[in-house]
Design an enzyme around this catalytic site. Structure first.
Site, mmCIF file in Angstrom:
data_model
loop_
_atom_site.group_PDB
_atom_site.id
_atom_site.type_symbol
_atom_site.label_atom_id
_atom_site.label_comp_id
_atom_site.label_asym_id
_atom_site.label_seq_id
_atom_site.Cartn_x
_atom_site.Cartn_y
_atom_site.Cartn_z
ATOM 1 N N ARG A 38 0.840 -1.213 0.000
ATOM 2 C CA ARG A 38 0.000 0.000 0.000
ATOM 3 C C ARG A 38 0.872 1.259 0.000
ATOM 4 N NH1 ARG A 38 -0.624 4.652 2.641
ATOM 5 N NH2 ARG A 38 -0.224 3.557 4.592
ATOM 6 N N ASP A 39 1.549 1.541 1.107
ATOM 7 C CA ASP A 39 2.367 2.759 1.197
ATOM 8 C C ASP A 39 3.463 2.723 0.126
ATOM 9 O OD1 ASP A 39 2.985 5.218 2.296
ATOM 10 O OD2 ASP A 39 3.848 4.443 4.148
ATOM 11 N N HIS A 50 5.894 4.491 12.624
ATOM 12 C CA HIS A 50 5.961 4.335 11.167
ATOM 13 C C HIS A 50 6.992 5.339 10.645
ATOM 14 C CE1 HIS A 50 3.540 3.981 7.222
ATOM 15 N NE2 HIS A 50 4.344 4.995 6.990
ATOM 16 N N HIS A 73 9.907 6.768 7.945
ATOM 17 C CA HIS A 73 10.454 6.791 6.587
ATOM 18 C C HIS A 73 11.939 7.120 6.712
ATOM 19 C CE1 HIS A 73 6.781 6.940 3.815
ATOM 20 N NE2 HIS A 73 6.333 6.611 5.009
ATOM 21 N N CYS A 82 5.154 9.115 -0.146
ATOM 22 C CA CYS A 82 3.768 9.557 -0.076
ATOM 23 C C CYS A 82 3.548 10.513 -1.228
ATOM 24 C CB CYS A 82 3.480 10.251 1.254
ATOM 25 S SG CYS A 82 1.841 10.986 1.312
ATOM 26 N N ASN A 114 10.040 4.313 2.639
ATOM 27 C CA ASN A 114 9.724 3.839 3.987
ATOM 28 C C ASN A 114 10.968 3.141 4.525
ATOM 29 O OD1 ASN A 114 7.011 4.016 2.652
ATOM 30 N ND2 ASN A 114 6.342 3.196 4.624
#
Ligand code: COA
Ligand code: ZN
Length: 305
Positions: free
Chosen positions: A15-16, A207, A209, A240, A249
């Site tokens: 997803r990300d 989370h 990056h 993003c 990430n």
């Protein structure tokens, strides 16, 4: 504070990671990628999103992807949902966990989901109420927790307020995101205890990056504050689309290498994650940024030759 002996790794690559790829990735490729990640023992694999296809064309096939992936028993497959429309789409394919997402920066939230932070919380109130009534698990994301791509200040108190609002809505787990990869360990050590005074540590995830190379340093700081859930992305895929320059990430291989070498268990087979990364790198046609992945691939190439 004792460092945890076991960590839960939440895989964000499908997803990300993929939402940041410019070329459309075929649905079959996404399904195969997720299935490989599932086989590695990862306990959480974020599968896709049910956002507006105009906002994120790459994940417009979320329903097909979710319906086709092999749901390995015990593995959680959250999907990103921005509103009731997305919730209904997710329910139509019998999703068991959703993730709602807002941010600690007003400007970022406005660009990303066209709402103020307060409006986003109101939108999620209804979504989470339905999800809970339907017996689903809910993750909540607070993006831009350490800085915004638009230069506005993000004081830790704002992050705590938004995280508490998500917890109060009924989110089971709150993931605190350094969306643009600007955070440093001293910020982590300031923020996490502030959060932990309001939300039980076991419900908090981080989370990171790795945009500026600080992600693992931040993991180490967060471990020391008692955090035991980390989001990362196979091969370091990601970024993003609404955060200019927010590449990479934290790579799942980098995270696993650090944790395993420190004697912290994850239950994840690093070689199998590498196999998934190798597969997606070939499909995408470009190199991946995870340092541990790159180093291990190079080592194996030498010993094979
Ligand atoms: N699924 C599919 N379509 C959706 C949708 C959803 N969850 N939510 C809205 N739409 C459609 C609407 O039907 C409408 O379509 P139309 O133009 O054909 O009538 C269009 O999208 C606009 O809807 P609207 O409710 O006005 O939304 P918006 O333009 O204000 O955008 C969001 C709000 C939240 C839907 C959109 O900004 C979004 O999906 N953002 C997600 C961004 C993201 O995933 N970022 C990455 C995570 S960090
Ligand atoms: Zn992210």
């Amino acid at each position: 504070m004792q460092r945890p002996k076991r960590v839960t790794v939440a895989e964000m690559g499908p997803r990300d990671g993929l939402q940041n790829e410019h070329e459309l990735v075929p649905t079959e490729t996404k399904i195969a990628f997720i299935d490989m990640l599932s086989e590695s023992g990862l306990p959480i694999v974020e599968a896709t999103s049910f956002v507006s296809p105009k906002a994120i064309p790459q994940l417009a096939d979320g329903a097909e992807v979710y319906a086709a992936i092999r749901k390995r028993p015990g593995v959680r497959y959250p999907v990103l949902v921005p509103n009731m429309r997305g919730y209904e789409r997710a329910r139509a394919v019998d999703v068991r966990e959703i993730a709602v997402f807002t941010a600690a920066s007003e400007r970022f939230t406005e660009r990303n989901i066209r709402m103020s932070i307060a409006e986003s919380i109101e939108t999620f109130r209804e979504v989470v109420r339905h999800a809970k009534a339907d017996g689903l698990r809910v993750r909540g994301y607070v993006s831009t927790a350490f800085g915004s791509p638009f230069g506005d200040e993000v004081p830790p108190k704002n992050v705590v307020d938004v995280a508490v609002a998500l917890a109060d809505l009924g989110c089971d787990e709150i993931s605190i995101g350094d969306t643009i990869g600007v955070g440093v360990p001293s910020q982590v050590e300031e923020l996490v205890p502030m959060l932990a005074r309001r939300i039980p540590l076991e419900r908090l995830a981080m989370h990171f990056h790795d945009t500026r190379g600080t992600a693992l340093a931040n993991v180490y700081a967060a471990l020391g504050c008692g955090i035991s859930i980390f989001d990362s992305s196979s091969g370091g895929l990601g970024g993003c689309p609404y955060a200019p320059g927010a590449t990479g990430n934290l790579g799942t291989e980098d995270l696993l290498y650090l944790l395993h070498a420190m004697g912290i268990e994850t239950g994840v087979d690093l070689d199998r994650v590498r196999a998934a990364s190798r597969f997606i790198a070939r499909e995408l046609g470009h190199a991946l940024t995870s340092k541990a992945y790159t180093a291990m691939e190079a080592r194996d190439a030498i010993s094979a030759s």
